[in-house]
Design a protein around this motif. Sequence first.
Motif, PDB file in Angstrom:
ATOM      1  N   ILE A 145       5.726   1.849   6.540  1.00  0.00           N
ATOM      2  CA  ILE A 145       5.389   1.804   5.112  1.00  0.00           C
ATOM      3  C   ILE A 145       5.142   0.349   4.724  1.00  0.00           C
ATOM      4  O   ILE A 145       6.036  -0.496   4.809  1.00  0.00           O
ATOM      5  CB  ILE A 145       6.533   2.386   4.253  1.00  0.00           C
ATOM      6  CG1 ILE A 145       7.017   3.726   4.819  1.00  0.00           C
ATOM      7  CG2 ILE A 145       6.088   2.535   2.805  1.00  0.00           C
ATOM      8  CD1 ILE A 145       5.967   4.807   4.894  1.00  0.00           C
ATOM      9  N   LEU A 146       3.882   0.066   4.337  1.00  0.00           N
ATOM     10  CA  LEU A 146       3.486  -1.263   3.868  1.00  0.00           C
ATOM     11  C   LEU A 146       3.115  -1.141   2.392  1.00  0.00           C
ATOM     12  O   LEU A 146       2.766  -0.050   1.924  1.00  0.00           O
ATOM     13  CB  LEU A 146       2.262  -1.756   4.646  1.00  0.00           C
ATOM     14  CG  LEU A 146       2.397  -1.913   6.165  1.00  0.00           C
ATOM     15  CD1 LEU A 146       1.020  -2.102   6.805  1.00  0.00           C
ATOM     16  CD2 LEU A 146       3.297  -3.090   6.500  1.00  0.00           C
ATOM     17  N   SER A 147       3.163  -2.254   1.670  1.00  0.00           N
ATOM     18  CA  SER A 147       2.707  -2.303   0.267  1.00  0.00           C
ATOM     19  C   SER A 147       3.353  -1.245  -0.613  1.00  0.00           C
ATOM     20  O   SER A 147       2.725  -0.728  -1.532  1.00  0.00           O
ATOM     21  CB  SER A 147       1.182  -2.134   0.179  1.00  0.00           C
ATOM     22  OG  SER A 147       0.536  -3.115   0.946  1.00  0.00           O
ATOM     23  N   VAL A 148       4.621  -0.906  -0.371  1.00  0.00           N
ATOM     24  CA  VAL A 148       5.262   0.154  -1.155  1.00  0.00           C
ATOM     25  C   VAL A 148       5.395  -0.259  -2.620  1.00  0.00           C
ATOM     26  O   VAL A 148       5.497   0.588  -3.515  1.00  0.00           O
ATOM     27  CB  VAL A 148       6.641   0.528  -0.551  1.00  0.00           C
ATOM     28  CG1 VAL A 148       7.679  -0.553  -0.807  1.00  0.00           C
ATOM     29  CG2 VAL A 148       7.123   1.872  -1.098  1.00  0.00           C
ATOM     30  N   LYS A 149       5.305  -1.568  -2.881  1.00  0.00           N
ATOM     31  CA  LYS A 149       5.420  -2.033  -4.268  1.00  0.00           C
ATOM     32  C   LYS A 149       4.335  -1.414  -5.151  1.00  0.00           C
ATOM     33  O   LYS A 149       4.548  -1.202  -6.342  1.00  0.00           O
ATOM     34  CB  LYS A 149       5.309  -3.553  -4.280  1.00  0.00           C
ATOM     35  CG  LYS A 149       5.586  -4.204  -5.618  1.00  0.00           C
ATOM     36  CD  LYS A 149       5.654  -5.711  -5.440  1.00  0.00           C
ATOM     37  CE  LYS A 149       5.797  -6.440  -6.746  1.00  0.00           C
ATOM     38  NZ  LYS A 149       5.875  -7.897  -6.533  1.00  0.00           N
ATOM     39  N   ARG A 150       3.175  -1.140  -4.535  1.00  0.00           N
ATOM     40  CA  ARG A 150       2.091  -0.545  -5.325  1.00  0.00           C
ATOM     41  C   ARG A 150       2.449   0.864  -5.811  1.00  0.00           C
ATOM     42  O   ARG A 150       1.805   1.390  -6.718  1.00  0.00           O
ATOM     43  CB  ARG A 150       0.796  -0.494  -4.498  1.00  0.00           C
ATOM     44  CG  ARG A 150       0.192  -1.876  -4.207  1.00  0.00           C
ATOM     45  CD  ARG A 150      -1.168  -1.740  -3.552  1.00  0.00           C
ATOM     46  NE  ARG A 150      -1.695  -3.016  -3.056  1.00  0.00           N
ATOM     47  CZ  ARG A 150      -2.547  -3.793  -3.741  1.00  0.00           C
ATOM     48  NH1 ARG A 150      -2.964  -3.429  -4.937  1.00  0.00           N
ATOM     49  NH2 ARG A 150      -2.975  -4.922  -3.217  1.00  0.00           N
ATOM     50  N   LEU A 151       3.456   1.499  -5.187  1.00  0.00           N
ATOM     51  CA  LEU A 151       3.827   2.871  -5.553  1.00  0.00           C
ATOM     52  C   LEU A 151       5.013   2.927  -6.521  1.00  0.00           C
ATOM     53  O   LEU A 151       5.305   3.982  -7.092  1.00  0.00           O
ATOM     54  CB  LEU A 151       4.196   3.677  -4.295  1.00  0.00           C
ATOM     55  CG  LEU A 151       3.188   3.708  -3.151  1.00  0.00           C
ATOM     56  CD1 LEU A 151       3.726   4.559  -1.997  1.00  0.00           C
ATOM     57  CD2 LEU A 151       1.853   4.278  -3.626  1.00  0.00           C
ATOM     58  N   MET A 152       5.722   1.812  -6.679  1.00  0.00           N
ATOM     59  CA  MET A 152       6.973   1.828  -7.449  1.00  0.00           C
ATOM     60  C   MET A 152       6.750   2.284  -8.889  1.00  0.00           C
ATOM     61  O   MET A 152       5.940   1.704  -9.616  1.00  0.00           O
ATOM     62  CB  MET A 152       7.606   0.431  -7.465  1.00  0.00           C
ATOM     63  CG  MET A 152       8.093  -0.034  -6.115  1.00  0.00           C
ATOM     64  SD  MET A 152       9.667   0.688  -5.677  1.00  0.00           S
ATOM     65  CE  MET A 152      10.748  -0.427  -6.562  1.00  0.00           C
TER      66      MET A 152
END
Length: 627
Positions: free
Chosen positions: A67-74
């Motif tokens: 899982i990369l760039s999970v911040k975009r989903l927060m």
Amino acid sequence: MSREPIVGIDLGTTNSLVAICDARGPRTISDRSGSPLVPSAVTYTQGSAVVGADARSGAPAHPRHTILSVKRLMGRSLPEVSADLPFLSYAVEPGPRGTCRVRIPGDAGNADLVLSPEEVSASILRHLKQLAESHLGTEVRKAVITVPAYFDDAQRQATRTAARLAGLEAVRLVPEPTAAALAYGLGLSAGDRTPRHVAVYDLGGGTFDISILRLTPAEGDDPFFFQVLAVGGDTRLGGDDADHLIADLFRREIQDRTGAPPAPDAARGLVTLAEQVKVRLSEHDTAPVRIDLGPSGVYERTLAREEFESLIAPLVDRTIDRCRQALAAAAAELRGKSLDAVVLVGGSTRIPLVRRRVAECFNLEPYTALDPDQVVALGASVQAAVLSGDRSGTLLLDVIPLSLGVETVGGAVAKVIMRNSPVPARATEMFSTSVDNQTAFRLAVFQGEREMASDCRKLGEFHLRGLPPMPAGIPQLELTFLVDANGVLGVSALERRSGRRASMQVIPNHGLTPEEVDRIERESVTHAREDMTRHRIVDLIANSNLDLKWIGERYDRFSHELSPADRETLAACMARLRELVARASADWKSVPPDDLHQAKEALDRASVRLQEISIAASLRGGPLRPG
Ligand code: AMP
């Protein structure tokens, strides 16, 4: 640390960092690899979670498990993140109450794993918490965590939840640009309540953000208020675009030369190579490129910085347009007041063109003293120190505690700004070269009270390159030291004859406790006499060498025009000084400085006639260069 520690955390889209701030000032904590940057990547395989560099490097092998760039989903719903989905290698599906989930396929007999973005972020936060705990040797339960200025309530709430799942209380969520400003001490003030207006320009790998802030110093638990006056940006603009522009250029040229696009093997490495070229061009004027095309031969060329700059100019223009829009949006609030500072954040702000354009746009030299990848985490730790009541590392200075200077030939330090000078302080000194045809200067900046560089603390160094060859002593190097009201030191070098410039910034105060400052001061008193003697010897050696070279050259040409007696005296004086210089260079204590001084004066006196002859010859248009 006696109080319960509060760490600062930059929970980033690509990388995350943890920092602490104590009496030495703010600093980031590195892992075993020595880097403070923890890739925001988590790989879930065989029932365990791996975080950081190993997860990032394993991503191509486990695209659906990493899982990369999970911040975009927060804190976002599936429709809200639909634009991001094509860029994610793993499965995202709707969760309860308008949230989203990531689905990791089961392996080794395990069922599929369905996780909320908060749980993935918690894995990263737990890793950072452990990093801080092993560094501090104590449990860490509280953190200040940064979030983008545009994060809404749901996104902030999701960040708090992630912290709680990781066993951390998020004592404050701070906007990233505010943290960047705090790292420079902007908004903190001993007594002055004047608001500071700051622009934070953040250009990373894939995103660009511009924020205009007002920071008002106050009292009490929160030492300042901040207001975001304007934000702008582009969630799909960054350094990666520069890499693709360079790679496209190479691809086109390879096709033109060979008549066919590069083979898949060569094409795959093109973007990686392009990034290396880009990074090199931040430091150097040119970058060599060589790609083995197999049977089609070798593609070879040099990319010059100017060419790179014209390639990426449209990208930089787009960021500058956003800056102008943000300034216009903040105009009513600014009421004609100009900005106090511009802070640079993000790896791509190391590109010189970016720095120049930002400086032009805001009419201010941007702050670059802190690492643009670390500045947000450092600022979070400053806020943490303020909240925990330990402000020793965040105090602003009203005087410069230790002298600041530059290393000269022979290893002595020429002090440019003296200890106890009031802040802000500015001083300029002139220097020149000691050897002929020197086309670059190395400028090493030191702090301390001792006379030799080896006994002082090095703050950094930079190079002034591209000088036209000139005889020793002819270049006019103007060195300016400026410590501003926030304690940021800017050192700039200008060679007046060629107009070449270079500069660097540091925060001299960081990394030293008040006790260490006291100790350095005491040591300078203990060593004062010996240090002065050594400094004098070192300077005398450098100046004697210049004299010996200058006079020696002329002696070789014109000594036949001297009387035999003058010639003999001059030769003896040169031999005597040469001998003393050789002895002093081997061991500075072996020659009393007065002896060296007298030998140098004697040579100067004995060479008067030779100088007259040489000047007369040069007036006749003789072959010697002016010197
Ligand atoms: P960030 O997202 O802030 O970590 O920034 C990463 C971006 O900064 C990537 O596009 C890197 O290629 C770029 N970058 C890092 N160092 C340099 C450098 N010295 N010169 C130019 N770009 C750099």
